[in-house]
Design a protein around this motif. Structure first.
Motif, PDB file in Angstrom:
ATOM      1  N   LYS A   1       0.837  -1.207   0.000  1.00 41.13           N
ATOM      2  CA  LYS A   1       0.000   0.000   0.000  1.00 41.13           C
ATOM      3  C   LYS A   1       0.867   1.250   0.000  1.00 41.13           C
ATOM      4  O   LYS A   1       0.689   2.147  -0.825  1.00 41.13           O
ATOM      5  CB  LYS A   1      -0.905   0.027   1.242  1.00 41.13           C
ATOM      6  CG  LYS A   1      -1.682  -1.248   1.504  1.00 41.13           C
ATOM      7  CD  LYS A   1      -2.475  -1.142   2.795  1.00 41.13           C
ATOM      8  CE  LYS A   1      -1.610  -1.043   4.033  1.00 41.13           C
ATOM      9  NZ  LYS A   1      -0.977  -2.295   4.463  1.00 41.13           N
ATOM     10  N   SER A   2       1.807   1.285   0.958  1.00 36.55           N
ATOM     11  CA  SER A   2       2.666   2.474   1.051  1.00 36.55           C
ATOM     12  C   SER A   2       3.483   2.638  -0.210  1.00 36.55           C
ATOM     13  O   SER A   2       3.643   3.749  -0.717  1.00 36.55           O
ATOM     14  CB  SER A   2       3.600   2.358   2.253  1.00 36.55           C
ATOM     15  OG  SER A   2       2.866   2.279   3.432  1.00 36.55           O
ATOM     16  N   THR A   3       3.980   1.531  -0.721  1.00 33.35           N
ATOM     17  CA  THR A   3       4.775   1.589  -1.944  1.00 33.35           C
ATOM     18  C   THR A   3       3.967   2.233  -3.066  1.00 33.35           C
ATOM     19  O   THR A   3       4.449   3.116  -3.775  1.00 33.35           O
ATOM     20  CB  THR A   3       5.211   0.172  -2.347  1.00 33.35           C
ATOM     21  OG1 THR A   3       5.976  -0.384  -1.280  1.00 33.35           O
ATOM     22  CG2 THR A   3       6.033   0.192  -3.609  1.00 33.35           C
TER      23      THR A   3
ATOM     24  N   PHE B   1      -2.627  10.081   2.088  1.00 31.62           N
ATOM     25  CA  PHE B   1      -2.521   9.773   3.510  1.00 31.62           C
ATOM     26  C   PHE B   1      -1.915   8.387   3.686  1.00 31.62           C
ATOM     27  O   PHE B   1      -2.413   7.424   3.110  1.00 31.62           O
ATOM     28  CB  PHE B   1      -3.902   9.755   4.174  1.00 31.62           C
ATOM     29  CG  PHE B   1      -4.585  11.084   4.234  1.00 31.62           C
ATOM     30  CD1 PHE B   1      -4.347  11.947   5.292  1.00 31.62           C
ATOM     31  CD2 PHE B   1      -5.478  11.473   3.250  1.00 31.62           C
ATOM     32  CE1 PHE B   1      -4.990  13.172   5.369  1.00 31.62           C
ATOM     33  CE2 PHE B   1      -6.125  12.700   3.311  1.00 31.62           C
ATOM     34  CZ  PHE B   1      -5.881  13.556   4.373  1.00 31.62           C
ATOM     35  N   ASP B   2      -0.880   8.278   4.488  1.00 36.61           N
ATOM     36  CA  ASP B   2      -0.320   6.956   4.787  1.00 36.61           C
ATOM     37  C   ASP B   2      -0.542   6.631   6.259  1.00 36.61           C
ATOM     38  O   ASP B   2       0.188   7.103   7.123  1.00 36.61           O
ATOM     39  CB  ASP B   2       1.172   6.911   4.448  1.00 36.61           C
ATOM     40  CG  ASP B   2       1.700   5.478   4.427  1.00 36.61           C
ATOM     41  OD1 ASP B   2       0.948   4.563   4.836  1.00 36.61           O
ATOM     42  OD2 ASP B   2       2.847   5.280   4.007  1.00 36.61           O
ATOM     43  N   GLU B   3      -1.559   5.876   6.538  1.00 35.48           N
ATOM     44  CA  GLU B   3      -1.913   5.466   7.901  1.00 35.48           C
ATOM     45  C   GLU B   3      -1.881   6.640   8.883  1.00 35.48           C
ATOM     46  O   GLU B   3      -1.215   6.565   9.916  1.00 35.48           O
ATOM     47  CB  GLU B   3      -0.948   4.376   8.385  1.00 35.48           C
ATOM     48  CG  GLU B   3      -0.768   3.270   7.354  1.00 35.48           C
ATOM     49  CD  GLU B   3      -1.030   1.886   7.915  1.00 35.48           C
ATOM     50  OE1 GLU B   3      -1.499   1.794   9.067  1.00 35.48           O
ATOM     51  OE2 GLU B   3      -0.807   0.921   7.185  1.00 35.48           O
ATOM     52  N   PRO B   4      -2.607   7.703   8.601  1.00 32.60           N
ATOM     53  CA  PRO B   4      -2.467   8.904   9.432  1.00 32.60           C
ATOM     54  C   PRO B   4      -3.052   8.749  10.827  1.00 32.60           C
ATOM     55  O   PRO B   4      -2.742   9.535  11.708  1.00 32.60           O
ATOM     56  CB  PRO B   4      -3.244   9.965   8.647  1.00 32.60           C
ATOM     57  CG  PRO B   4      -4.261   9.193   7.890  1.00 32.60           C
ATOM     58  CD  PRO B   4      -3.611   7.886   7.553  1.00 32.60           C
TER      59      PRO B   4
END
Ligand SMILES: Nc1ncnc2c1ncn2[C@@H]1O[C@H](COP(=O)(O)OP(=O)(O)O)[C@@H](O)[C@H]1O
Ligand SMILES: [Mg+2]
Lengths: 380, 306
Positions: free
Chosen positions: A43-45, A158-161
């Protein structure tokens, strides 16, 4: 404002680790899309490739109508909120929020105006002159949000905010995020491993998995569609809490229709309308899936044809543990070969345990999967 | 010189929200008396240790105040200075060009320090925050130069400096000291503790490498820069051998070389040497006092609530 188009994107780290493969997602202008999946599924990638923080190994990403594969992050007109907030520790909240605007040579007066407006909306006006370390986790999270908002970008990333907030704050902030999006209508890509967050926030969700040795998209759809019509066993098991009950068994044919049979007592007659698509699987392994809420107590004296019914099946379970939730109870039971089936039933104080109980299974919410962790959904 | 290890957790701490400093448990031991005794022992030990630092210093001051070199003997035997002579300090300036040596030392050490902090921080940035092929191998190679003893490099270095026409010149004393594998290593380790999401946030905010370096990384690496500055200054200020072989003219001499002069013509003039070296000690002490505030602040960052 911009749509985002991710086409056949793959990422290979340092020429070796293939992190994600063949990601295809079309995100409409103003849409809130959530990438969700277990940790390590890429996901982050994927998000970082949209941001320009990672090079795109294969495929293309468009923001608006512009191909951004080789565009520097600062020129992509995006803003990102990181899991650890990434606030500049040596700058005040005001400086943190205005940094991006100052770099874009905006007049100081206008920066102050925008920063103060965003601070007002987020309720952090009193903290503008503080340093990040003088703030609580929730306040830092707001500053990070504010820093993204003041830029008025065409895409939010947004990355796991919310994952560093405590449970209660996470839920309230989630609601605020949704309100914020309704007001600003900025295209948003949001990464989380929390399926509840994904379901509640996303206009559409992108379910990803890492199970095949590489990050892959399993399904892209609205939360309800993914919940009701999971494409495969992985998606079915990932979304929903408590998770869907999935039991392995065989597809058998008897003179009155097709049955799921785990050969240890769990027999469910499939609806006749699926006969054509299932008939080739007779005799082979399949897995049945049904959510805890697909079951209800089998009423005394309910008419039961000897060969099952079209839309409801009676199953026999032995309840072991009851968890009262207020209006409902979660009943963990043994059922055929399955040692732990969870049924969410209407609350009843004297629900029996350790004895056989009949439950009614709503066939509209029953799925049948091909064998294997990623077995496709055969009937929905 | 194992400073990096003690700095790392400090730099990391401010970025870990929620980490609370561990408070020592209050001393409510029932065996109060024995803990008191052991504390007294520790105290006595510390005092003795402190004496080993203070006594030579006091000794040095006493000798510096002794009028006649021959009376240093008396002092050594009786422990009492025969005659207080503050004039030694002025005499140092009359006898040799002490002011010039002082200037040279300060000039060379200051430039070397400034340049070293600049080059090392830039190199450290490249080695810690930019991805480029072969980066870590090049760094190891650079670090490997630390394993070669200085004496081995003395002659080749001398030849190079000579070839560049920097012999008997300030440049020859400053330029080779403007780079340091050790300093690069120190700052690289420090910068590695700064989360990369800060650079990423900054680059999305619109910053290029230069701005990330100057406005994000450098301010956050300040405690590391200060440690390096102190080390670099002390090393170059005290440097003896390199200035010795690289200078010919008296007006290029530095303090350590200048002190030698009192040891030649008339036999050792210990009282003047001590007076001169007392004065020579001042700049490093002042530097340390000025910078330690930042140093301590940097170290305390970790103690403030996350
Ligand atoms: N910088 C990197 N170098 C090599 N592999 C990486 C790097 N970043 C992530 N990966 C790998 O790529 C995969 C996906 O990681 P990531 O996108 O962070 O997953 P997620 O955000 O879904 O948890 C993981 O297997 C991870 O180990
Ligand atoms: Mg992640």
């Amino acid at each position: 404002m911009a749509h985002v188009s991710i086409k056949s994107v793959a990422k290979v780290y340092e020429g070796k680790v293939r992190a994600v493969d063949d990601v295809n997602v079309e995100i409409a202008d103003g849409e809130f899309v959530v990438l969700v999946g277990p940790s390590g599924c890429g996901k982050s990638t994927t998000l970082r490739m949209v941001a320009g923080l990672e090079a795109i190994t294969e495929g293309t990403i468009h923001i608006g109508d512009r191909l951004v594969n080789d565009v520097h992050p600062k020129d992509r007109d995006i803003a990102m909120v990181f899991q650890n907030y990434a606030l500049y520790p040596h700058m005040t909240v005001r400086k943190n929020m205005g940094f991006g605007l100052a770099l874009r040579k905006m007049p100081k007066q206008e920066i102050d105006q925008r920063v103060e407006e965003a601070a007002r909306q987020l309720g952090i006006t009193d903290m503008l002159e503080r340093k990040p370390k003088q703030l609580s986790g929730g306040q830092r999270q707001r500053v990070a949000l504010g820093r993204a908002i003041v830029r008025e970008p065409s895409v939010f990333l947004f990355d796991e905010p919310l994952s560093n907030l405590d449970a209660k704050l996470r839920v309230t902030t989630r609601t605020e995020l949704k309100k914020l999006h309704q007001r600003l209508k900025t295209t948003t890509i949001y990464v989380t491993h929390d399926q509840e967050e994904a379901m509640t926030l996303g206009d559409r969700i992108v379910v990803m998995s890492a199970g095949r040795g590489v990050g892959k998209v399993e399904q892209v759809d609205t939360p309800l569609n993914v919940y009701r019509h999971p494409k495969n066993r992985f998606v079915a098991g990932f979304l929903g809490l408590p998770p869907m009950n999935i039991v392995d068994g065989k597809l058998a044919e008897s003179d009155n229709g097709l049955w799921f049979d785990d050969e240890q007592g769990l027999r469910v007659r499939m609806e006749d309308r699926y006969r054509d698509q299932l008939i080739s699987r007779v005799g082979g392994p399949v897995a049945i899936g049904f959510r805890p809420s697909a079951m209800s107590e089998w009423g005394e004296g309910t008419y039961l044809p000897p060969d099952g019914v079209q839309n409801a099946n009676r199953i026999t379970v032995v309840p072991r543990v009851i968890e009262p939730l207020g209006d409902s109870i979660d009943v963990s039971c043994e059922c055929g070969s399955a040692k732990n089936i969870v049924a969410r039933l209407a609350a009843r104080a004297d629900f029996p345990t350790n004895q056989e109980v009949h439950l009614s299974l709503d066939m509209a919410h029953v799925h049948l999967f091909a064998p294997g962790e990623f077995g496709e959904n055969l009937i929905h | 010189m194992t400073k990096p290890a003690s700095i790392q957790p400090v730099a990391g701490a401010p970025f870990t929200p929620g980490r609370k400093p561990k408070k020592a448990a209050p001393d409510t031991s029932p065996i109060e008396a024995s803990s008191k005794l052991s504390r007294t022992l520790v105290f006595v030990g510390l005092v003795l240790l402190g004496m080993t630092f203070v006594v030579p210093f006091v000794w040095q001051v006493l000798i510096a105040l002794t009028e006649n070199p021959s009376e240093v003997d008396t002092l050594t035997r009786t422990g009492m200075p025969p005659a207080i002579e503050p004039g030694n300090f002025a005499k140092v300036f009359q006898r040799v060009d002490f002011a010039k040596y002082f200037f040279n030392s300060l000039f060379i050490a200051s430039w070397a320090t400034i340049l070293q902090v600049i080059t090392c921080s830039m190199a450290a940035y490249a080695f810690s925050r930019i991805q480029w092929p072969g980066r870590d191998k090049v760094f190891l190679l650079y670090l490997g130069t630390l394993m070669v003893p200085g004496v081995v490099l003395m002659v080749p270095n001398f030849a190079i400096v000579l070839g560049l026409g920097m012999f008997n010149d300030y440049t020859g004393l400053i330029i080779p000291a403007a780079f340091s594998a050790y300093g690069t290593f120190l700052l690289r380790q420090f910068m590695l503790t700064i989360p990369s999401s800060l650079d990423e946030a900054a680059s999305i905010d619109g910053a290029g490498h230069w701005r990330i370096f100057s406005q994000i990384i450098l301010p956050l690496a300040r405690p590391g820069l200060i440690v390096l500055a102190i080390f670099a200054f002390l090393f170059n200020y005290n440097s003896f051998f390199w200035p010795l072989i690289l200078t010919k003219d008296d007006n290029l001499r530095t303090l350590p070389l200048g002190l030698l002069q009192f040891d030649s013509t008339y036999g050792p003039e210990t009282n003047l040497i001590m007076a001169a070296s007392l004065m020579a000690m001042l700049p490093p002490i002042i530097l340390f006092i000025v910078l330690q505030k930042y140093l301590v602040k940097g170290i305390q960052l970790g103690a403030v609530k996350g």
